[in-house]
Structures are given as structure tokens and as C-alpha cells.
Design an enzyme around this catalytic site. Structure first.
Site, PDB file in Angstrom:
ATOM      1  N   CYS A  40      -3.250  10.458   5.947  1.00  0.00           N
ATOM      2  CA  CYS A  40      -4.469  11.241   5.759  1.00  0.00           C
ATOM      3  C   CYS A  40      -4.273  12.185   4.581  1.00  0.00           C
ATOM      4  CB  CYS A  40      -4.788  12.039   7.020  1.00  0.00           C
ATOM      5  SG  CYS A  40      -6.138  13.213   6.767  1.00  0.00           S
TER       6      CYS A  40
ATOM      7  N   HIS B 155       7.739   3.944  -4.171  1.00  0.00           N
ATOM      8  CA  HIS B 155       6.284   3.993  -4.323  1.00  0.00           C
ATOM      9  C   HIS B 155       5.555   3.896  -2.987  1.00  0.00           C
ATOM     10  CE1 HIS B 155       6.945   2.509  -8.738  1.00  0.00           C
ATOM     11  NE2 HIS B 155       7.247   3.773  -8.561  1.00  0.00           N
TER      12      HIS B 155
ATOM     13  N   THR C 248      12.866  -5.772 -12.389  1.00  0.00           N
ATOM     14  CA  THR C 248      12.144  -4.588 -12.835  1.00  0.00           C
ATOM     15  C   THR C 248      12.297  -4.464 -14.345  1.00  0.00           C
ATOM     16  OG1 THR C 248      12.136  -2.145 -12.831  1.00  0.00           O
ATOM     17  CG2 THR C 248      14.141  -3.222 -12.035  1.00  0.00           C
ATOM     18  N   SER C 249      11.228  -4.082 -15.011  1.00  0.00           N
ATOM     19  CA  SER C 249      11.249  -3.966 -16.476  1.00  0.00           C
ATOM     20  C   SER C 249      11.970  -2.695 -16.918  1.00  0.00           C
ATOM     21  CB  SER C 249       9.818  -3.955 -17.003  1.00  0.00           C
ATOM     22  OG  SER C 249       9.134  -2.834 -16.468  1.00  0.00           O
TER      23      SER C 249
ATOM     24  N   GLN D 104      10.799  -0.454  -5.900  1.00  0.00           N
ATOM     25  CA  GLN D 104       9.522  -0.029  -6.472  1.00  0.00           C
ATOM     26  C   GLN D 104       8.382  -0.786  -5.792  1.00  0.00           C
ATOM     27  OE1 GLN D 104      11.250  -0.950 -10.543  1.00  0.00           O
ATOM     28  NE2 GLN D 104      10.021   0.818 -11.093  1.00  0.00           N
TER      29      GLN D 104
ATOM     30  N   CYS E 188      -4.648  16.120   6.370  1.00  0.00           N
ATOM     31  CA  CYS E 188      -3.654  16.680   7.303  1.00  0.00           C
ATOM     32  C   CYS E 188      -2.318  15.944   7.228  1.00  0.00           C
ATOM     33  CB  CYS E 188      -4.192  16.669   8.731  1.00  0.00           C
ATOM     34  SG  CYS E 188      -4.243  15.035   9.504  1.00  0.00           S
TER      35      CYS E 188
ATOM     36  N   VAL F 279       5.981  -2.097  -2.655  1.00  0.00           N
ATOM     37  CA  VAL F 279       5.372  -1.444  -1.494  1.00  0.00           C
ATOM     38  C   VAL F 279       5.121  -2.447  -0.369  1.00  0.00           C
ATOM     39  CG1 VAL F 279       4.276   0.374  -2.881  1.00  0.00           C
ATOM     40  CG2 VAL F 279       3.020  -1.756  -2.443  1.00  0.00           C
ATOM     41  N   ASP F 280       5.658  -3.673  -0.532  1.00  0.00           N
ATOM     42  CA  ASP F 280       5.292  -4.768   0.378  1.00  0.00           C
ATOM     43  C   ASP F 280       6.090  -4.831   1.673  1.00  0.00           C
ATOM     44  OD1 ASP F 280       7.778  -5.943  -0.467  1.00  0.00           O
ATOM     45  OD2 ASP F 280       6.750  -6.841  -2.192  1.00  0.00           O
TER      46      ASP F 280
ATOM     47  N   CYS G 202      -8.585  14.567  11.873  1.00  0.00           N
ATOM     48  CA  CYS G 202      -9.328  15.635  11.195  1.00  0.00           C
ATOM     49  C   CYS G 202     -10.539  15.135  10.416  1.00  0.00           C
ATOM     50  CB  CYS G 202      -8.392  16.399  10.253  1.00  0.00           C
ATOM     51  SG  CYS G 202      -8.017  15.501   8.733  1.00  0.00           S
TER      52      CYS G 202
HETATM   53 ZN    ZN Z   1      -6.257  14.050   8.907  1.00  0.00          ZN
END
Ligand code: ZN
Length: 242
Positions: free
Chosen positions: A120, A112, A186-187, A92, A123, A94-95, A148
Site C-alpha cells: 500500500c 527491484h 545483466t548489462s 535485478q 500505510c 522481480v519474477d 486504509c
Molecule cells: Zn493502506
């Protein structure tokens, strides 16, 4: 006999020893600064350029601190390298610290997303976070997509965004197939991630919970460990590989 498959679901508690705050915890940033939650809420992020500028500044400061993997991350990598078990990490966090500790990318599912990349919102083009932060350093306070011109965001799942169904599907398959499922730091209160523990138990895995606080799955667990993760996890994983 084939090797046991060990699935590890890891949460914020695994990274707190690396100095990464548990944002949701009792002393978490989101309790002390309710505004901070807006930085990771999709609608605010998309709707308010000031939120985006603040969020890029914060990421730049975080990047400068460069957290290091800790004993728990290293223990997971050691188990994988020992060859005693096939290891899959479902995280879970993101590091990216499991990968920094040497786990191969293909063996880590990031439910996560990851702060190591940006995406982006128009796009869907992906690029490394460090490139975006270099642009912030060079004076772009809210760098747009180079392809874009769309709004760029970190490749993490913000509040108000759905989890990647491919990643979730793979996590479910691993949970069903594993011999041991350890939920660590984790809880087990945030679904659908928490449900993976029940899924694993339903399919015959040995369920182990390693967490400082009680979780809703403790009653179903074969083993509950309350000791600090930095000492508990290396011991547990050595036992599994013995
Ligand atoms: Zn883009």
C-alpha cells in the site's frame, strides 16, 4: 577452511529463457510500446487510474502465463544444495524464479522488489499478489488497500522510486565479503546494482561476467563468458563447486 562465498548478481538475461521479456533490451517492450513504460513509472501509476487499471489487467494476464524457472535458475540452486559454496543471489529480476527453483528466500536479495507481493502506498501494508489478483478477477479493476483505502501497487521498485536501502546495504556487504562475484545476464549499466561488481572486485573477489553483450566491467573481469546463459551458467557453477 571455510566455504567460499559465491555471490551471483542476476539480471534480465537469466529469465529470458523462461519467456520473460527483457523490457530494456534491443527488442524490449519499452522500445516497441513507449506507453508501456508508464505502467511501471511511479508518478503515472499514482496519478492516473486508467494506468493502474491497465497495469492490473496486464499483471493478471502475466500471472496466467506462470513462467517456470529455467536451467540457469536450477544450476544456482544446485550449487547451493551441493554445499560446496555458500551462495547468495542478488537479483535485478522481480519474477521470483530463483525462489521457485528452490533457493531459500533468505538467500535471495531482490534489488527491484518482487511481483509476488503488493504494497500500500499509504500505510505500507504488504499482502500477497494472488490476493489482489483474485480481487481483480472478482471485478475490482483497481483494488484499494483493505486497511486504509490507499492505492495498491506491486512490491516492485518502479521508475521514480528509490531502492530499499536495507536490501542495497546487504547486497553491498555480500559483494565486499564474497570470494567469487558472477554478474549473469545483466548489462551492468544500471546503478547502483552495476556498482556492486566494482565493489566486489575492489575487495578482492574473482569477478566473472556472463552476458551476451559487452559490459562496462569486462575490462576488470577475471573471466568474461559470452555463451548463452542456459548452457554457460551450469558449466561455470560446476567448475566453481569442483
Ligand atoms: Zn493502506
Amino acid at each position: 577452511m571455510s566455504k567460499p562465498l559465491v555471490a551471483l548478481l542476476t539480471g534480465a538475461g537469466v529469465s529470458t529463457d523462461s519467456g520473460i521479456p527483457d523490457y530494456r533490451g534491443p527488442n524490449g517492450l519499452w522500445r516497441s510500446d513507449p506507453d508501456a513504460e508508464k505502467l511501471v513509472t511511479y508518478a503515472y501509476y499514482m496519478g492516473d487510474p486508467e494506468i493502474r487499471r491497465r497495469s492490473w489487467r496486464m499483471r493478471r494476464e502475466n500471472a496466467a502465463r506462470a513462467p517456470e524457472p529455467n536451467a540457469a535458475h536450477r544450476a544456482v540452486t544446485e550449487l547451493e544444495r551441493s554445499g560446496a559454496a555458500a551462495v547468495r543471489v542478488i537479483t535485478q529480476n522481480v519474477d521470483g524464479l530463483h525462489q521457485r527453483a528452490g533457493m531459500p528466500d533468505r538467500k535471495v536479495l531482490e534489488l527491484h522488489g518482487s511481483v509476488r507481493g503488493v504494497v500500500c502506498t499509504e500505510c505500507q501494508a504488504r499482502s500477497p499478489m494472488e490476493d489482489a489478483l483474485a480481487r481483480v478477477d472478482a471485478g475490482e479493476d483497481d483494488p484499494p488497500c483493505r486497511e486504509c483505502g490507499g492505492v495498491l501497487k506491486p512490491a516492485t521498485v518502479m521508475f521514480g522510486e528509490a531502492l530499499d536501502p536495507m536490501v542495497l546495504g546487504e547486497a553491498a556487504a555480500i559483494s565486499k565479503a564474497c570470494t567469487v562475484f558472477a554478474a549473469v545476464g545483466t548489462s551492468l549499466q544500471v546503478h547502483p546494482a552495476a556498482g556492486l561488481a566494482g565493489l566486489a572486485a575492489d575487495h578482492g573477489a574473482r569477478l566473472i561476467v556472463v552476458n551476451a553483450e559487452p559490459t562496462p566491467y569486462d575490462d576488470r573481469a577475471d573471466e568474461v563468458i559470452r555463451e548463452p546463459i542456459g548452457t554457460a551458467l551450469p558449466g561455470l557453477l560446476r567448475r566453481i563447486s569442483a
